[in-house]
Design a protein around this motif. Sequence first.
Motif, PDB file in Angstrom:
ATOM      1  N   ALA A  97     -25.338  36.643 101.374  1.00  0.00           N
ATOM      2  CA  ALA A  97     -26.728  37.524 101.545  1.00  0.00           C
ATOM      3  C   ALA A  97     -27.908  36.398 101.307  1.00  0.00           C
ATOM      4  O   ALA A  97     -28.896  36.629 102.029  1.00  0.00           O
ATOM      5  CB  ALA A  97     -26.640  38.524 100.399  1.00  0.00           C
ATOM      6  N   ASP A  98     -27.490  35.407 100.397  1.00  0.00           N
ATOM      7  CA  ASP A  98     -28.684  34.360 100.272  1.00  0.00           C
ATOM      8  C   ASP A  98     -28.968  33.720 101.294  1.00  0.00           C
ATOM      9  O   ASP A  98     -29.970  33.369 101.939  1.00  0.00           O
ATOM     10  CB  ASP A  98     -28.240  33.431  99.101  1.00  0.00           C
ATOM     11  N   VAL A  99     -28.016  33.366 102.381  1.00  0.00           N
ATOM     12  CA  VAL A  99     -27.924  32.427 103.570  1.00  0.00           C
ATOM     13  C   VAL A  99     -28.702  33.389 104.466  1.00  0.00           C
ATOM     14  O   VAL A  99     -29.503  32.884 105.167  1.00  0.00           O
ATOM     15  CB  VAL A  99     -26.775  32.062 104.188  1.00  0.00           C
ATOM     16  N   LEU A 100     -28.342  34.747 104.506  1.00  0.00           N
ATOM     17  CA  LEU A 100     -28.967  35.548 105.528  1.00  0.00           C
ATOM     18  C   LEU A 100     -30.547  35.688 105.095  1.00  0.00           C
ATOM     19  O   LEU A 100     -31.288  35.839 106.135  1.00  0.00           O
ATOM     20  CB  LEU A 100     -28.198  37.025 105.563  1.00  0.00           C
ATOM     21  N   VAL A 101     -30.922  35.900 104.070  1.00  0.00           N
ATOM     22  CA  VAL A 101     -32.288  35.693 103.449  1.00  0.00           C
ATOM     23  C   VAL A 101     -33.089  34.436 104.071  1.00  0.00           C
ATOM     24  O   VAL A 101     -34.305  34.519 104.588  1.00  0.00           O
ATOM     25  CB  VAL A 101     -32.488  35.952 102.172  1.00  0.00           C
ATOM     26  N   ALA A 102     -32.251  33.227 103.895  1.00  0.00           N
ATOM     27  CA  ALA A 102     -32.955  32.193 104.398  1.00  0.00           C
ATOM     28  C   ALA A 102     -33.097  32.361 105.986  1.00  0.00           C
ATOM     29  O   ALA A 102     -34.151  31.712 106.426  1.00  0.00           O
ATOM     30  CB  ALA A 102     -32.186  31.019 103.969  1.00  0.00           C
ATOM     31  N   VAL A 103     -31.901  32.456 106.489  1.00  0.00           N
ATOM     32  CA  VAL A 103     -32.136  32.574 108.048  1.00  0.00           C
ATOM     33  C   VAL A 103     -33.297  33.540 108.589  1.00  0.00           C
ATOM     34  O   VAL A 103     -33.916  33.251 109.514  1.00  0.00           O
ATOM     35  CB  VAL A 103     -30.607  33.013 108.658  1.00  0.00           C
ATOM     36  N   THR A 104     -33.453  34.735 107.796  1.00  0.00           N
ATOM     37  CA  THR A 104     -34.356  35.845 108.035  1.00  0.00           C
ATOM     38  C   THR A 104     -35.781  35.331 108.061  1.00  0.00           C
ATOM     39  O   THR A 104     -36.971  35.409 108.707  1.00  0.00           O
ATOM     40  CB  THR A 104     -34.134  36.919 107.194  1.00  0.00           C
ATOM     41  N   ARG A 105     -35.987  34.407 106.730  1.00  0.00           N
ATOM     42  CA  ARG A 105     -37.208  33.533 106.543  1.00  0.00           C
ATOM     43  C   ARG A 105     -37.689  32.690 107.846  1.00  0.00           C
ATOM     44  O   ARG A 105     -38.847  32.708 108.145  1.00  0.00           O
ATOM     45  CB  ARG A 105     -37.495  32.964 105.245  1.00  0.00           C
ATOM     46  N   VAL A 106     -36.900  31.989 108.182  1.00  0.00           N
ATOM     47  CA  VAL A 106     -37.054  31.114 109.086  1.00  0.00           C
ATOM     48  C   VAL A 106     -37.096  31.846 110.542  1.00  0.00           C
ATOM     49  O   VAL A 106     -38.179  31.524 111.303  1.00  0.00           O
ATOM     50  CB  VAL A 106     -35.581  30.249 109.372  1.00  0.00           C
ATOM     51  N   SER A 107     -36.470  32.897 110.943  1.00  0.00           N
ATOM     52  CA  SER A 107     -36.786  33.696 112.026  1.00  0.00           C
ATOM     53  C   SER A 107     -38.241  34.185 111.845  1.00  0.00           C
ATOM     54  O   SER A 107     -38.826  34.270 113.105  1.00  0.00           O
ATOM     55  CB  SER A 107     -35.796  34.854 112.160  1.00  0.00           C
ATOM     56  N   HIS A 108     -38.646  34.652 110.764  1.00  0.00           N
ATOM     57  CA  HIS A 108     -39.969  35.255 110.545  1.00  0.00           C
ATOM     58  C   HIS A 108     -40.960  34.162 111.065  1.00  0.00           C
ATOM     59  O   HIS A 108     -42.029  34.734 111.676  1.00  0.00           O
ATOM     60  CB  HIS A 108     -40.082  35.565 109.047  1.00  0.00           C
ATOM     61  N   GLU A 109     -40.535  33.021 110.532  1.00  0.00           N
ATOM     62  CA  GLU A 109     -41.790  31.883 110.878  1.00  0.00           C
ATOM     63  C   GLU A 109     -41.804  31.551 112.396  1.00  0.00           C
ATOM     64  O   GLU A 109     -42.811  31.584 112.923  1.00  0.00           O
ATOM     65  CB  GLU A 109     -41.428  30.631 110.022  1.00  0.00           C
ATOM     66  N   LYS A 110     -40.467  31.810 112.979  1.00  0.00           N
ATOM     67  CA  LYS A 110     -40.563  31.459 114.407  1.00  0.00           C
ATOM     68  C   LYS A 110     -41.412  32.644 115.252  1.00  0.00           C
ATOM     69  O   LYS A 110     -42.256  32.320 116.149  1.00  0.00           O
ATOM     70  CB  LYS A 110     -39.303  31.528 115.007  1.00  0.00           C
ATOM     71  N   VAL A 111     -41.153  33.866 114.756  1.00  0.00           N
ATOM     72  CA  VAL A 111     -41.862  35.041 115.340  1.00  0.00           C
ATOM     73  C   VAL A 111     -43.452  34.958 115.039  1.00  0.00           C
ATOM     74  O   VAL A 111     -44.162  35.029 115.882  1.00  0.00           O
ATOM     75  CB  VAL A 111     -41.226  36.344 114.833  1.00  0.00           C
TER      76      VAL A 111
END
Length: 254
Positions: A224-238
Amino acid sequence: MFEIKKIIGSLLMPLPLLGIITLLMVFLAITQRRKALYLGFISVLSLLIVSTPYVGQTLIASSNNPQWQFNKRQHSQIDNIVVLGCTIMPHPQLVANNQLGDCAISRLLEGVKLAHQYPDAILFVSGGGFANTTNSQLMFETAKTLGIAASRIKQNPLAMDTAEEAKRLAIYLVDKKSALVTSASHMPRAKDLFNAQGIEVIPAATDYKDYSQFPMYKQFIPSADVLVAVTRVSHEKVGSLWIKLRRWIDPEAL
């Protein structure tokens, strides 16, 4: 507009996006069973794969540049330390630091550390909130308990996103030497928005995420921690795409 932007941006993150696709596939399975089940399987599998440290690290590596850390040896003086807001969890029965999310605490600790190293600098704590609680107020109260005098702390409680933070703080930061404290994944977008306001900031990134040193037996187990990190990076790209779109429509927008 602000709420619409946040809703659309949130729905484009890995978990809600792949979850919606999976629900759609289950619905379509009623009439087109094979195709729907196949696509649903791909969606769930993709979610699990991007949640593994091995794949997640590949996706977030470029957003955790060690060079964005603050180097005290390169700066003898700092006028301002700007700590950008992050997640909060308002609860009237909890003290301020227990209402700050992990990334908010990480950012504030970096800001407080710099405030101790540069005793003449002003500490700006930024960020709006909800439920009659703001990020800046919680950071203000927490910073005081960590030894920073209230007279040195300035709040920016009305800004609801990074663009607003840059605009509202610009009058205090122009022509000053200011350290910008935010999460490593957020630093490129934040720096871009502050630069657009004519503010040259010194990166002081924190909240780094790195899973490259995890033991091999953990590298392929979804986290879940990795998914949160990937989500944050995705948020930045969007978010970066949104800025480019706004500037394309109106060069003076952000």
